[in-house]
Design an enzyme around this catalytic site. Structure first.
Site, PDB file in Angstrom:
ATOM      1  CB  SER A  74      -1.738   0.944  -1.744  1.00 54.72           C
ATOM      2  OG  SER A  74      -1.026   1.051  -0.427  1.00 54.72           O
ATOM      3  CB  SER A  75      -0.065  -3.163  -2.761  1.00 57.28           C
ATOM      4  OG  SER A  75       0.775  -4.008  -3.653  1.00 57.28           O
TER       5      SER A  75
END
Length: 299
Positions: free
Chosen positions: A101-102
């Site tokens: 994700s991030s």
């Protein structure tokens, strides 16, 4: 900076940088993935950066963080690598990045801004390098900036445009870029699925490899492997009906990095838990400002 150094470390040890998701932590990624567990078998070091922002997201939006030696979170992570090579016997020629994700977004940023540091990367449910740019974002913001156009999968460019963007972050660089393995779920509505196609276009241009074939149900049922060139520089994985985020495949990552024989891989996504503890150090985005903090754990 959190680091795992196995007792069976190689004298000159490869380094994996394992980057957590938004709202996650270094300890979460240490516990929820198997990189540290396999370090005891294969002798590499694992660095677990911990986001300094209030929402525990990574700065992938500021021009500073996107640019080579510009500062921000990306340079701080690179300084962790330098610290590990200088103080823990890390091999600067064998450095790899992976994230979710991030953390996958930051992995893309590191591949673009520091291709001279990283040799291979895997990114789970991320976006293209530069896609999350926000003109008002600055390094060190209390909360990481968010780009809704990108997260919604609406940032669409040609492969050449994406490639030019990556190259703009390290002007004058003529060396090689890391090989990339990219995963995304078709039911991802946080960092929308169209971002995978944009990532593949971007790195296809940067690495100079055209799409060659799709392989169904690989590595597991419901996944489609997208092969570019001969598959040694760029592959993508489209995970049918998988949301945000795609489960991490630790063993496949280690094979991609060249740290595990391919015959050792298994057919399911991995979440092998590490049962040992981490040590912690602190670094900043200034290469000369690295310092050691007290150890709170043991190896």
């Amino acid at each position: 900076m959190y680091i795992y150094v196995p007792t069976t470390k190689l004298s000159l040890a490869p380094i994996i940088v394992a980057i957590h998701w938004c709202s996650g932590s270094a300890n979460d990624y240490f516990s929820d993935t198997g990189y540290a567990t396999y370090a005891d078998t294969y002798g590499y070091i694992v660095i677990y950066p911990d986001s300094p922002s209030s929402d525990n997201c990574w700065d992938v939006a500021s021009l500073a963080s996107l640019t080579h030696n510009g500062g921000g979170d990306s340079l701080t992570i690179v300084n962790m690598v330098k610290y590990a090579t200088a103080n823990y016997g890390g091999d600067a020629s064998k450095v790899y990045a992976t994230g979710l994700s991030s953390g996958a977004m930051m992995t893309n940023v590191l591949a673009g801004a520091y291709p001279d540091v990283f040799k291979a990367c895997t990114a789970y449910s991320g976006v293209p390098d530069g896609c999350f740019y926000v003109s008002t974002a600055t390094a060190g913001m209390a909360q990481a900036a968010w780009n809704t156009t990108c997260s919604s999968g609406l940032s669409v460019q040609t492969a050449q445009q994406w490639g030019n963007l990556v190259r703009s972050y390290y002007p004058g660089y003529t060396g090689s870029y890391p090989k990339m393995a990219l995963y995304h779920g078709t039911a991802d509505f946080t960092l929308a699925y169209p971002n995978l196609a944009e990532e593949m276009k971007e790195w296809s241009n940067v690495l100079g490899v055209p799409r060659s074939q799709n392989i169904s149900n690989t590595p597991i049922a419901g996944y489609t492997k997208m092969v570019y060139g001969d598959g040694t520089k760029l592959v993508g994985f489209s995970a049918l009906d998988v949301g945000h985020s795609v489960p991490v495949r630790t063993e496949d990552d280690l094979v991609w990095f060249g740290l595990m024989p391919s015959s050792s891989t298994i057919s399911t996504a991995t979440s092998t838990k590490a049962s040992t503890t981490l040590s912690t150090s602190t670094t900043t985005s200034s290469a000369s400002s690295t310092s050691t903090a007290a150890h709170w754990g043991q190896w």
